[in-house]
Design a protein around this motif. Structure first.
Motif, short mmCIF file in Angstrom:
data_model
loop_
_atom_site.label_atom_id
_atom_site.label_comp_id
_atom_site.label_asym_id
_atom_site.label_seq_id
_atom_site.Cartn_x
_atom_site.Cartn_y
_atom_site.Cartn_z
N LEU A 9 -7.38 12.25 -3.25
CA LEU A 9 -6.13 12.79 -2.71
C LEU A 9 -5.58 13.81 -3.69
O LEU A 9 -5.69 13.64 -4.90
CB LEU A 9 -5.11 11.68 -2.48
CG LEU A 9 -5.47 10.64 -1.41
CD1 LEU A 9 -4.75 9.34 -1.68
CD2 LEU A 9 -5.11 11.15 -0.03
N PHE B 288 0.86 4.32 -2.92
CA PHE B 288 0.60 5.75 -2.74
C PHE B 288 1.85 6.60 -3.00
O PHE B 288 1.74 7.71 -3.53
CB PHE B 288 0.04 6.01 -1.35
CG PHE B 288 -1.41 5.63 -1.21
CD1 PHE B 288 -2.38 6.32 -1.91
CD2 PHE B 288 -1.78 4.57 -0.40
CE1 PHE B 288 -3.73 5.97 -1.80
CE2 PHE B 288 -3.13 4.21 -0.28
CZ PHE B 288 -4.09 4.91 -0.98
N ARG B 289 3.00 6.08 -2.64
CA ARG B 289 4.23 6.84 -2.92
C ARG B 289 4.44 6.98 -4.43
O ARG B 289 4.81 8.05 -4.92
CB ARG B 289 5.44 6.16 -2.28
CG ARG B 289 6.74 6.94 -2.48
CD ARG B 289 7.92 6.26 -1.87
NE ARG B 289 7.87 6.27 -0.41
CZ ARG B 289 7.68 5.20 0.36
NH1 ARG B 289 7.53 3.99 -0.23
NH2 ARG B 289 7.66 5.28 1.66
N ARG C 162 -2.14 16.71 -4.52
CA ARG C 162 -0.80 17.16 -4.18
C ARG C 162 -0.84 18.55 -3.57
O ARG C 162 -0.07 18.88 -2.66
CB ARG C 162 0.09 17.18 -5.43
CG ARG C 162 0.61 15.83 -5.89
CD ARG C 162 1.67 15.25 -4.96
NE ARG C 162 2.80 16.13 -4.76
CZ ARG C 162 3.89 16.16 -5.52
NH1 ARG C 162 3.98 15.35 -6.57
NH2 ARG C 162 4.87 16.98 -5.25
N TYR D 220 0.82 -1.22 0.00
CA TYR D 220 0.00 0.00 0.00
C TYR D 220 0.85 1.27 0.00
O TYR D 220 0.59 2.22 -0.72
CB TYR D 220 -0.94 0.02 1.22
CG TYR D 220 -2.11 -0.94 1.14
CD1 TYR D 220 -2.37 -1.67 -0.02
CD2 TYR D 220 -2.95 -1.10 2.23
CE1 TYR D 220 -3.44 -2.54 -0.08
CE2 TYR D 220 -4.03 -1.97 2.18
CZ TYR D 220 -4.27 -2.69 1.03
OH TYR D 220 -5.34 -3.55 0.98
N ARG D 221 1.87 1.28 0.84
CA ARG D 221 2.74 2.45 0.92
C ARG D 221 3.43 2.69 -0.43
O ARG D 221 3.53 3.83 -0.89
CB ARG D 221 3.77 2.25 2.03
CG ARG D 221 4.61 3.47 2.34
CD ARG D 221 3.80 4.51 3.07
NE ARG D 221 4.61 5.57 3.65
CZ ARG D 221 4.11 6.57 4.35
NH1 ARG D 221 2.79 6.63 4.55
NH2 ARG D 221 4.88 7.50 4.85
N MET E 7 0.39 14.34 0.93
CA MET E 7 -0.76 14.50 0.06
C MET E 7 -1.95 14.89 0.92
O MET E 7 -2.04 14.50 2.10
CB MET E 7 -1.07 13.22 -0.73
CG MET E 7 -0.08 12.94 -1.85
SD MET E 7 -0.70 11.72 -3.04
CE MET E 7 -0.67 10.23 -2.06
N GLN F 178 -1.12 6.37 3.27
CA GLN F 178 -0.73 7.62 2.61
C GLN F 178 -0.25 8.69 3.59
O GLN F 178 0.21 9.75 3.16
CB GLN F 178 -1.90 8.16 1.76
CG GLN F 178 -3.18 8.44 2.50
CD GLN F 178 -3.20 9.76 3.22
OE1 GLN F 178 -2.69 10.76 2.72
NE2 GLN F 178 -3.76 9.77 4.43
N GLU F 179 -0.35 8.41 4.88
CA GLU F 179 0.08 9.40 5.86
C GLU F 179 1.59 9.66 5.76
O GLU F 179 2.37 8.73 5.57
CB GLU F 179 -0.25 8.93 7.28
CG GLU F 179 -1.74 9.02 7.60
CD GLU F 179 -2.06 8.50 8.99
OE1 GLU F 179 -1.21 7.79 9.58
OE2 GLU F 179 -3.17 8.76 9.49
N CYS G 141 2.06 6.90 -6.72
CA CYS G 141 1.05 7.83 -7.23
C CYS G 141 1.47 9.28 -6.97
O CYS G 141 1.32 10.15 -7.84
CB CYS G 141 -0.30 7.56 -6.58
SG CYS G 141 -1.11 6.04 -7.17
N ARG G 142 1.98 9.54 -5.78
CA ARG G 142 2.43 10.89 -5.47
C ARG G 142 3.53 11.33 -6.44
O ARG G 142 3.52 12.46 -6.94
CB ARG G 142 2.94 10.98 -4.03
CG ARG G 142 3.34 12.39 -3.63
CD ARG G 142 4.07 12.43 -2.30
NE ARG G 142 4.34 13.80 -1.89
CZ ARG G 142 5.31 14.58 -2.35
NH1 ARG G 142 6.15 14.10 -3.28
NH2 ARG G 142 5.47 15.82 -1.93
N LEU H 212 3.08 11.25 3.38
CA LEU H 212 3.54 11.45 2.00
C LEU H 212 3.24 12.85 1.50
O LEU H 212 3.48 13.16 0.33
CB LEU H 212 2.88 10.40 1.08
CG LEU H 212 3.28 8.95 1.34
CD1 LEU H 212 2.53 8.02 0.41
CD2 LEU H 212 4.78 8.75 1.19
#
Length: 409
Positions: free
Chosen positions: A385, A264-265, A387, A260-261, A320, A315-316, A267-268, A318
């Motif tokens: 989410l 999201f990383r 940026r 999961y991490r 976003m 996502q915490e 995607c960011r 990161l």
């Protein structure tokens, strides 16, 4: 026999279940009640009862597939509905859970199976999504949307509900013409094509399914938009470039908690400084759990429906902004009922494609999934989410206005 009778006497209070054991003895459970089915089943051999008591989810599904658990009154959806309606998630009884020993063993296996490194991800996806394209054409809508529809009215048909789902998601993305959009887990290309046609976006759709890739590319070429809507067979971890928007519908269930991490990383990193992403996924209303053995074995190897806490935690840190969360409680139950009815109507074609055992497996899958949304602890989450702090307006009005405009087109 005594144990299964005790199990069912506790599990069925409302509605009626008649069980004919392999030796011809008949037992009745529950009592007639409006809104609850009246179902009759038969066990064809002596092993079924003990297997179901030890692990209900796995053994019931396998026994039905093998013709050893026969539904003689009603159908398998009625049977699953009867059991789950007597065990609603909000009541907290959980009669149908396996024993603590089964759960403990399953938890260990679950952690191993959910690792989902790249080499395993493609194999897991192929198990389900590289089935015959004809199968999916028989029970999906014409756009082949294999995810929860959005019912602005429960009376709407599947075609309308899936169109409304695309409009609902597109409105949340707030796409402007010319924007670059990444569709992670693009399926047969319907969402990507919609975002180009309706919003003027240039879209890259990525999938790990060779069958889906072939169909998606054919659709883009047939519409003359293959220069604007492109599809690639690539893991999301290998995508490069920058995108104004990212959408992912029905793919996160295959990522696996250990990744999961990473998801999201990535995607960011792929989003522009003012980028927006929308994640649409099946989720669990409880905290973290495990996927049942039958679903893992036969339907979605490596699959797992996340708790909202797992999504948020991943996502915490990161940097976003979590800008919107919506919970769809009933929509997938209605969607699955439509898929089930279409599957029943297409029985002869599906048996011709595969066999009776596959047909019964698919029915059990759709019946169980539908009940999990009607009575169990599953829902759908749509998580937005961004940026930038001001990447989307500060009120939700733009979503409603955009959605109305898209539906009107």
């Amino acid at each position: 026999m005594a144990l299964i009778d005790l199990f069912l006497s506790r599990a069925v209070r409302k509605g009626r279940l008649s069980l004919t054991h392999h030796d011809g003895k008949v037992r009745e459970f529950g009592a007639p009640e409006p809104g609850y089915p009246d179902v009759a089943i038969r066990f064809t051999d002596s092993r079924v009862a003990g297997q179901i008591v030890r692990n209900p989810a796995l053994a019931a599904g396998e026994s039905f597939m093998d013709g050893r658990l026969v539904v003689e009154k009603g159908d398998v959806r009625d049977l699953v509905e009867l059991l789950t309606a007597n065990d609603k998630w909000e009541a907290g009884r959980a009669n149908l859970n396996p024993s603590w020993l089964v759960r403990a063993g399953g938890a260990v296996k679950h952690r191993i199976d959910r690792i989902n490194m790249e080499r395993r991800s493609k194999k897991n996806v192929a198990h389900h999504y590289d089935l015959s394209g004809t199968l999916y054409e028989l029970f999906l809508d014409t756009d082949k949307q294999y995810s929860c529809a959005y019912y602005t009215d429960p009376k709407n048909d599947l075609e309308r509900a899936q169109r409304d789902k695309k409009a609902h998601i597109a409105a949340k993305l707030a796409i402007e013409p010319g924007m670059r959009v990444l569709d992670i887990g693009c399926g047969w290309g319907g969402m990507a094509l919609y975002l180009h046609q309706m919003c003027g976006a240039e879209v890259l759709g990525v999938t790990l399914s060779e069958e889906q890739l072939k169909v998606a590319r054919q659709r883009a070429e047939a519409l003359g938009v293959s220069d604007k809507v492109k599809f690639e067979l690539i893991d999301y971890r290998r995508v490069e470039g920058k995108f104004d928007r990212i959408v992912s519908v029905g793919m996160f269930e295959h990522v696996g908690p250990p990744q999961y991490r990473t998801f999201f990383r990535k995607c960011r990193d792929l989003l522009t400084e003012d980028g927006v992403m929308l994640l649409h996924t099946i989720g669990r209303l409880n905290g973290p759990g495990v996927t049942d053995d039958w679903t893992t074995k036969y339907i979605f190897p490596g699959g797992y429906n996340p708790a909202l806490s797992e999504i948020v935690r991943a996502q915490e840190g990161l940097r976003m902004f979590l800008t919107d969360v919506e919970v769809l409680r009933c929509h997938y139950g209605w969607t699955l009922d439509e898929w089930y009815d279409r599957t029943v109507a297409a029985k002869d074609r599906i048996v011709e494609l595969y066999d009776e055992r596959f047909y019964r497996m698919w029915l059990f899958y759709l019946a169980g999934a539908g009940a999990a949304f009607r009575n169990g602890g599953l829902c759908n989450y749509q998580v937005q989410l961004t940026r930038g702090r001001l990447s989307v307006p500060v009120t939700r009005d733009y979503m409603y206005e955009g959605e109305r405009e898209l539906r009107a087109k």
